[in-house]
Enzyme design. Structure first.
Site, short mmCIF file in Angstrom:
data_model
loop_
_atom_site.label_atom_id
_atom_site.label_comp_id
_atom_site.label_asym_id
_atom_site.label_seq_id
_atom_site.Cartn_x
_atom_site.Cartn_y
_atom_site.Cartn_z
CB SER A 127 -0.88 0.02 1.26
OG SER A 127 -1.61 1.23 1.35
CE LYS A 171 -1.41 -3.99 3.22
NZ LYS A 171 -1.51 -5.16 2.32
CB THR A 182 -11.62 -3.13 -3.65
OG1 THR A 182 -10.92 -2.62 -2.50
CG2 THR A 182 -10.70 -3.06 -4.87
CE1 TYR A 234 -4.09 -2.52 4.76
CE2 TYR A 234 -3.73 -0.18 4.38
CZ TYR A 234 -3.93 -1.46 3.89
OH TYR A 234 -3.96 -1.68 2.53
#
Length: 264
Positions: A140, A157, A188, A153
């Site tokens: 990401s 990553k 998404t 998160y």
């Protein structure tokens, strides 16, 4: 690298980027192994593929990463080998660090980091034995820049970048490639499925995500990076890519910019 007749294993293949990659690669006569937790969704992806005879389904839960050696054996048995592993599975987050219980931090690390490297390590001896292979990792832009509501998160990553940059140097002598793909906002369900502080799903799409790159277009750009065996690529909007370079050369300026982002 031409992927025609190659065997590509995709995790997180039941929707979003993984689904778009699967249908795109199938149209190029690539043999596919599709993995995620949702077997029914994988079957629907297979039905959407152009070359269904070249698609096998292998259910896999990245959070349950203690039996991946057996999963690798099963994957190899489908077509007699694996040429590319696309580590695309993962889960996101939308919550302040102070409001996120530690079990949520652990789950995100288990899925995004430990599950991914466990699968990578399980297939690595096979790649080394054959002196070829390619690892592709969907990380990401947040793997380069930490932003509000994504502390766990971003950490997962960032960890992937550290691991795979190190691994790339170690396995270069075996002709094994590593490609890190950094998406910006892609349209998404990633924000709908993102975990909030108590571990439940956010169940709504962020405005930025809704206005992001279509996953089919993203898949085409990602495929080009895979074929060119790029080490790292940013597939994102102008502002997101700019942030990576501002971080590199003007980190204090980026910190000021990030502090102005909404955290509500």
């Amino acid at each position: 690298m031409n992927l025609k007749n190659k065997v590509v294993w995709i995790t997180g293949a039941s929707s979003g980027i993984g689904k778009s990659l699967a249908t795109l690669l199938s149209s190029q006569n690539t043999k596919l192994i599709l993995s995620s937790r949702n077997e029914m969704a994988l079957k629907k992806v297979k039905e959407a593929c152009f070359y269904k005879e070249g698609v096998s389904i292998l259910p896999l839960d990245l959070e349950d990463y203690h039996n991946f050696e057996e999963k690798v054996k099963e994957a190899i048995s489908f077509f007699g080998g694996v040429d590319v592993l696309i580590n695309n599975g993962g889960i996101s987050q939308r919550s302040l660090a102070e409001e996120t219980i530690i079990s949520v931090d652990k789950r995100i690390m288990d899925v995004n980091y430990l599950g991914t490297i466990a699968l990578t390590k399980a297939i690595l001896p096979y790649f080394i034995k054959n002196k070829k292979g390619q690892f592709v990792i969907t990380t990401s832009i947040v793997g380069k820049i930490g932003t509000p509501l994504r502390s766990s998160y971003a950490a997962s990553k960032h960890a992937l970048h550290g691991f795979f940059d190190s691994l790339r140097a170690e396995i270069h002598k075996y002709n094994i490639k590593v490609t890190l793909v950094c998406p910006g906002f892609v349209t998404t369900n990633v924000s709908k499925n993102a975990l909030i502080g108590d571990g439940s799903a956010q169940e709504k799409m962020d405005t930025a995500t809704a206005n992001g790159i279509h996953p089919d277009r993203f898949a085409r750009l990602m495929l080009k990076a895979i074929q060119k065996e790029k080490e790292e690529v940013y597939i994102a909007g102008t502002k997101e890519k700019l942030g990576v370079y501002v971080k590199r050369f003007y980190p204090k300026l980026l910190s000021k910019m990030i502090r102005k982002l909404s955290v509500t």
